[in-house]
Design an enzyme around this catalytic site. Structure first.
Site, mmCIF file in Angstrom:
data_model
loop_
_atom_site.group_PDB
_atom_site.id
_atom_site.type_symbol
_atom_site.label_atom_id
_atom_site.label_comp_id
_atom_site.label_asym_id
_atom_site.label_seq_id
_atom_site.Cartn_x
_atom_site.Cartn_y
_atom_site.Cartn_z
ATOM 1 N N ARG A 160 -5.623 6.178 1.782
ATOM 2 C CA ARG A 160 -4.905 7.384 0.770
ATOM 3 C C ARG A 160 -5.816 7.587 -0.304
ATOM 4 N NH1 ARG A 160 0.183 2.428 -0.254
ATOM 5 N NH2 ARG A 160 -2.064 1.069 1.154
ATOM 6 N N CYS A 206 -8.408 1.499 -0.970
ATOM 7 C CA CYS A 206 -6.589 1.714 -1.302
ATOM 8 C C CYS A 206 -6.434 0.377 -0.169
ATOM 9 C CB CYS A 206 -5.834 2.702 -0.829
ATOM 10 S SG CYS A 206 -6.313 3.692 0.909
#
Length: 290
Positions: free
Chosen positions: A239, A234
């Protein structure tokens, strides 16, 4: 601690708060949230200093992790449950880090902090009790992590890159999401051949994890082959740690987290990038594999 699987419900966690082998850990984007009220008995970790080395922007080494586990009371028999804000972004990074260092029973609270609060479950402002037992000894599992030098060879051997940032970040319309100027790379775009699949497609509108058939459906809808090794990234690795937890721990797929992510790749001199909706050509990575 048996039962509940790697993703636990708020009901399960509340019912087990007094279990002696349970270690509850809160990791938020803004650690001060913990002081406003937290799950009773939960420890608070600062993701910038406790689960990263702030001097190197790398994971902490075994000695630092052992010291952290001693502080939390993580032993061989512990069940560690992570939760936090932002739908468990940083909590998932903590879970990934603990699994990377050999902790076996690591779980995540479905819906995170917001689910617990919305359901009006008990909150406390008391500090967690100090542990007494000897901590688990870390043992690094390199199969859960990948660095940029390894990516070209992994792709050459069939691995599939998955970019879990927003679509705007993936196509290069923005370098980072609004509100994160300190986490900006030098260039926009994505790694050549990477498929874009935003991390939050794995959640329902309330922030709960989708049922397994729907998770697999999301992979198919985004052109991701569950039979291949999956490399996730990410912007800074949090994430992608969330997606790693879903793929590796919930679905049992082979997945590795590239925690250097776009802030590293997009800032290095000479690194190939792709712009727009097209994934780009994996051949552009070949010269890095030599």
């Amino acid at each position: 601690m048996s039962g509940a699987g790697v993703v636990v419900t708020t009901e399960w966690l509340e019912a087990h708060l007094d279990d002696p082998d349970l270690v509850v850990v809160e990791v938020d984007e803004k650690p001060l949230i913990h002081r406003l009220g937290h799950i009773p008995g939960a420890h608070n970790l600062d993701w910038r200093t406790d689960i990263q080395d702030p001097r190197t922007r790398d994971i902490p080494g075994p000695a630092a992790v052992r010291e952290l586990w001693a502080k939390l009371g993580v032993t061989r028999s512990s069940t560690v449950v992570f939760y936090g804000d932002k739908s468990n972004w940083y909590a998932s990074y903590g879970a990934w880090l603990f699994r990377l260092h050999g902790a076996k029973d690591v779980r995540v609270l479905d819906g995170g902090r917001q689910r617990w609060v919305v359901e009006d479950r008990p909150l406390s402002k008391a500090a967690a009790a100090p542990p007494g037992a000897a901590p688990l000894k870390p043992k690094l599992d390199p199969g859960l992590r990948i660095g940029w030098r390894e990516i070209p060879a992994a792709v050459r051997h069939g691995a599939q890159l998955v970019d879990v940032r927003t679509t705007a970040e993936y196509i290069g319309a923005v370098i980072s999401e609004p509100g994160y100027p300190e986490e900006s790379a030098q260039r926009p775009g994505h790694i050549p051949s990477a498929i874009g699949m935003p991390w939050d497609v794995m959640l329902d509108p309330s922030g709960l994890l989708l049922p397994e058939p729907e998770l697999l459906g999301q992979l198919a809808a985004h052109g991701i082959d569950p039979e291949r090794e999956l490399i996730l990234y990410c912007r800074i690795g949090e994430r992608s740690a969330h997606t790693w937890f879903v793929l590796n721990e919930v679905l049992g797929l082979e997945a590795r987290n590239y925690d250097g992510s776009w802030i590293e790749w997009g800032s290095m001199v000479g690194m190939p990038i792709a712009l727009g909706e097209d994934p780009g050509d994996a051949a552009e990575l070949e010269r890095l594999a030599d």
